[in-house]
Design a protein around this motif. Structure first.
Motif, mmCIF file in Angstrom:
data_model
loop_
_atom_site.group_PDB
_atom_site.id
_atom_site.type_symbol
_atom_site.label_atom_id
_atom_site.label_comp_id
_atom_site.label_asym_id
_atom_site.label_seq_id
_atom_site.Cartn_x
_atom_site.Cartn_y
_atom_site.Cartn_z
ATOM 1 N N PHE A 177 -4.943 94.200 1.409
ATOM 2 C CA PHE A 177 -6.265 93.892 2.238
ATOM 3 C C PHE A 177 -7.375 93.870 1.698
ATOM 4 C CE2 PHE A 177 -2.723 96.240 4.381
ATOM 5 C CZ PHE A 177 -2.728 95.665 5.489
ATOM 6 N N LYS A 178 -8.373 93.301 2.327
ATOM 7 C CA LYS A 178 -9.912 93.369 1.920
ATOM 8 C C LYS A 178 -10.595 94.161 2.620
ATOM 9 C CE LYS A 178 -11.961 90.051 -0.449
ATOM 10 N NZ LYS A 178 -11.662 90.630 -1.602
ATOM 11 N N THR A 179 -11.805 94.644 2.603
ATOM 12 C CA THR A 179 -12.651 95.183 3.139
ATOM 13 C C THR A 179 -13.884 94.579 3.400
ATOM 14 O OG1 THR A 179 -13.596 96.560 1.259
ATOM 15 C CG2 THR A 179 -11.609 97.548 2.745
ATOM 16 N N ILE A 180 -14.482 94.787 4.758
ATOM 17 C CA ILE A 180 -16.037 94.200 4.603
ATOM 18 C C ILE A 180 -16.906 95.056 3.943
ATOM 19 C CG2 ILE A 180 -17.902 93.931 6.222
ATOM 20 C CD1 ILE A 180 -15.949 91.731 6.484
ATOM 21 N N ASN A 181 -16.844 96.146 4.156
ATOM 22 C CA ASN A 181 -17.603 97.052 3.035
ATOM 23 C C ASN A 181 -16.448 97.698 1.999
ATOM 24 O OD1 ASN A 181 -20.150 96.857 4.254
ATOM 25 N ND2 ASN A 181 -19.272 97.611 6.021
ATOM 26 N N PRO A 182 -17.071 98.037 0.880
ATOM 27 C CA PRO A 182 -15.906 98.758 0.108
ATOM 28 C C PRO A 182 -15.638 100.047 0.560
ATOM 29 C CG PRO A 182 -18.288 98.531 -1.025
ATOM 30 C CD PRO A 182 -18.214 97.583 0.142
ATOM 31 N N PRO A 183 -14.421 100.427 0.338
ATOM 32 C CA PRO A 183 -14.093 102.263 0.646
ATOM 33 C C PRO A 183 -15.009 102.957 -0.117
ATOM 34 C CG PRO A 183 -12.402 101.084 -0.388
ATOM 35 C CD PRO A 183 -13.312 99.785 -0.320
ATOM 36 N N VAL A 184 -15.623 103.762 0.548
ATOM 37 C CA VAL A 184 -16.323 104.845 -0.126
ATOM 38 C C VAL A 184 -16.055 106.079 0.620
ATOM 39 C CG1 VAL A 184 -18.515 105.747 -1.069
ATOM 40 C CG2 VAL A 184 -18.051 103.175 -1.003
ATOM 41 N N ASN A 185 -15.972 107.276 0.057
ATOM 42 C CA ASN A 185 -15.810 108.520 0.641
ATOM 43 C C ASN A 185 -16.991 108.736 1.621
ATOM 44 O OD1 ASN A 185 -14.677 110.891 1.254
ATOM 45 N ND2 ASN A 185 -15.679 111.997 -0.503
ATOM 46 N N ARG A 186 -16.827 108.792 3.055
ATOM 47 C CA ARG A 186 -17.607 109.387 4.040
ATOM 48 C C ARG A 186 -18.369 108.078 4.255
ATOM 49 N NH1 ARG A 186 -17.592 114.684 4.596
ATOM 50 N NH2 ARG A 186 -16.727 116.147 2.698
ATOM 51 N N GLN B 199 -7.706 81.840 -1.786
ATOM 52 C CA GLN B 199 -8.741 82.718 -2.229
ATOM 53 C C GLN B 199 -8.972 84.202 -1.883
ATOM 54 O OE1 GLN B 199 -10.556 80.950 -4.404
ATOM 55 N NE2 GLN B 199 -9.632 79.234 -3.879
ATOM 56 N N PHE B 200 -7.769 84.722 -1.716
ATOM 57 C CA PHE B 200 -7.870 86.109 -1.372
ATOM 58 C C PHE B 200 -7.472 87.084 -2.357
ATOM 59 C CE2 PHE B 200 -5.549 89.891 0.464
ATOM 60 C CZ PHE B 200 -6.227 90.121 1.549
ATOM 61 N N GLU B 201 -8.518 87.872 -2.703
ATOM 62 C CA GLU B 201 -8.630 88.867 -3.760
ATOM 63 C C GLU B 201 -8.524 90.165 -3.226
ATOM 64 O OE1 GLU B 201 -8.050 88.430 -7.112
ATOM 65 O OE2 GLU B 201 -7.938 86.227 -6.989
ATOM 66 N N PRO B 202 -7.613 90.975 -3.093
ATOM 67 C CA PRO B 202 -7.488 92.234 -2.144
ATOM 68 C C PRO B 202 -8.315 93.232 -3.004
ATOM 69 C CG PRO B 202 -5.346 91.459 -2.852
ATOM 70 C CD PRO B 202 -6.124 90.621 -3.832
ATOM 71 N N ASP B 203 -8.854 94.141 -2.128
ATOM 72 C CA ASP B 203 -9.156 95.400 -2.311
ATOM 73 C C ASP B 203 -8.469 96.593 -2.451
ATOM 74 O OD1 ASP B 203 -11.987 93.954 -2.647
ATOM 75 O OD2 ASP B 203 -12.266 94.215 -0.343
ATOM 76 N N MET B 204 -7.530 96.309 -1.707
ATOM 77 C CA MET B 204 -6.691 97.430 -1.412
ATOM 78 C C MET B 204 -4.988 97.130 -1.363
ATOM 79 S SD MET B 204 -8.840 99.825 1.424
ATOM 80 C CE MET B 204 -7.888 101.355 1.224
ATOM 81 N N TYR B 205 -4.300 98.025 -1.663
ATOM 82 C CA TYR B 205 -2.941 97.711 -1.427
ATOM 83 C C TYR B 205 -2.187 98.815 -0.739
ATOM 84 C CZ TYR B 205 -3.322 94.109 -5.173
ATOM 85 O OH TYR B 205 -3.842 93.056 -5.820
ATOM 86 N N VAL B 206 -1.340 98.632 0.100
ATOM 87 C CA VAL B 206 -0.684 99.631 0.798
ATOM 88 C C VAL B 206 1.068 99.450 0.379
ATOM 89 C CG1 VAL B 206 0.229 100.393 2.969
ATOM 90 C CG2 VAL B 206 -2.064 99.617 2.788
ATOM 91 N N ASP B 207 1.609 100.384 -0.244
ATOM 92 C CA ASP B 207 2.707 100.491 -0.609
ATOM 93 C C ASP B 207 3.791 100.633 0.592
ATOM 94 O OD1 ASP B 207 5.476 100.901 -1.463
ATOM 95 O OD2 ASP B 207 4.850 102.759 -2.933
ATOM 96 N N ILE B 208 4.231 99.425 0.700
ATOM 97 C CA ILE B 208 5.282 99.289 2.044
ATOM 98 C C ILE B 208 6.909 99.547 1.655
ATOM 99 C CG2 ILE B 208 3.778 97.869 3.328
ATOM 100 C CD1 ILE B 208 5.709 95.373 2.911
ATOM 101 N N SER B 209 6.972 99.646 0.459
ATOM 102 C CA SER B 209 8.377 99.824 -0.150
ATOM 103 C C SER B 209 9.455 100.623 0.885
ATOM 104 C CB SER B 209 8.465 100.606 -1.489
ATOM 105 O OG SER B 209 7.596 99.808 -2.293
ATOM 106 N N ASP B 210 8.910 101.617 1.399
ATOM 107 C CA ASP B 210 9.867 102.810 2.202
ATOM 108 C C ASP B 210 10.102 102.092 3.441
ATOM 109 O OD1 ASP B 210 10.041 104.354 0.051
ATOM 110 O OD2 ASP B 210 8.528 105.784 0.944
ATOM 111 N N VAL B 211 9.353 100.897 4.086
ATOM 112 C CA VAL B 211 9.587 100.579 5.533
ATOM 113 C C VAL B 211 9.717 99.052 5.414
ATOM 114 C CG1 VAL B 211 8.084 102.335 6.199
ATOM 115 C CG2 VAL B 211 6.808 100.403 5.733
ATOM 116 N N VAL B 212 10.105 98.481 4.180
ATOM 117 C CA VAL B 212 10.224 97.116 4.115
ATOM 118 C C VAL B 212 11.369 96.358 5.032
ATOM 119 C CG1 VAL B 212 11.813 96.910 2.346
ATOM 120 C CG2 VAL B 212 10.236 95.078 2.552
#
Ligand SMILES: [Zn+2]
Length: 233
Positions: free
Chosen positions: A211-220, A156-169
């Motif tokens: 990744f999922k965040t507990i609180n959504p990422p918001v500037n500041r 049941q994992f619905e990500p909020d964010m993705y990190v591109d790891i292609s360069d370090v795979v």
């Protein structure tokens, strides 16, 4: 943006139930973070039941060394917290102990395991959450949950964010190779990375870690000029 000199002094804490959870779940992201921040792995158990249903000191010894080797590649500090594989409970004592460590390290971010998961991972998540609260950093520290890729553990994992790891795979592969005793068949690494390929399709890159965040990422949002560390990668 994070000032590099300042960032080098900041800690990141990754809390996991077992050796290998970090490498499989966020090895690529950890590699991308390692030169910007001091990584710290808190491993609740030594994976004592990793090779059989019975607790084994021999297995613990093997897996302790494997996790130490992976952490060495990452330049990460490694602390084992003395719980037993299959018997992780979010009791007061362990929550308070992790909270003390968090107070000392004052991390810019905490990574924990997504809780809809195998029971040890559920408890590890609860320990991480409670410890952040006890340490008084719950509202000021970025908190991310990661997807574990072994045997479909994360549900049941619905990500909020993705990190591109292609360069370090390739580095992620090296981290997974450290945990050879946990390999499930000859194509273990390819199976693990197939999940990163799937996430990459969604994120429009070759390989991604979600990744999922507990609180959504918001500037500041975090009361800090540093913003969200994953957006800076
Ligand atoms: Zn695990």
């Amino acid at each position: 943006m994070v000032d590099s000199a300042e960032a080098a002094r900041r800690n990141i804490v990754m809390i996991a139930a077992h050796p290998d959870d970090i490498a499989h779940g966020m090895g690529g992201t950890a590699w991308l973070l390692k030169d910007k921040y001091q990584l710290n792995v808190l491993c609740l158990t030594k994976g004592e039941r990793g090779l059989s249903r019975e607790v084994s000191e021999e297995t613990a010894s093997i897996r302790e060394k494997e996790e130490a080797a992976a952490c060495k590649l990452l330049g990460a500090n490694l602390t084992f917290l003395g719980l037993i594989d299959g018997e992780v409970f979010a009791g007061r004592e362990i929550c308070e102990r992790v909270a003390e460590i968090l107070k000392e390290l004052d991390p810019i971010a905490v990574f924990a395991q997504w809780p809809v998961n195998v029971p040890d991972h559920t408890a590890a998540f609860t320990i991480a959450m409670k410890a952040c609260s006890l340490a008084g950093i719950y509202h000021t520290t970025e908190f991310y949950m990661l997807e574990n890729g072994v045997g479909g553990q994360t549900n049941q994992f619905e990500p909020d964010m993705y990190v591109d790891i292609s360069d370090v795979v390739e580095h992620k592969k090296d981290l997974i190779r450290c945990h050879a005793c946990q390999f499930r068949g000859e194509n273990h690494i390819e199976k693990i990375l197939s999940r990163n390929v799937f996430r990459g399709l969604l994120a429009r890159c070759d390989y991604a870690e979600p990744f999922k965040t507990i609180n959504p990422p918001v500037n500041r949002r975090w009361g800090s000029k540093t913003g969200n560390i994953l957006l800076d990668l």
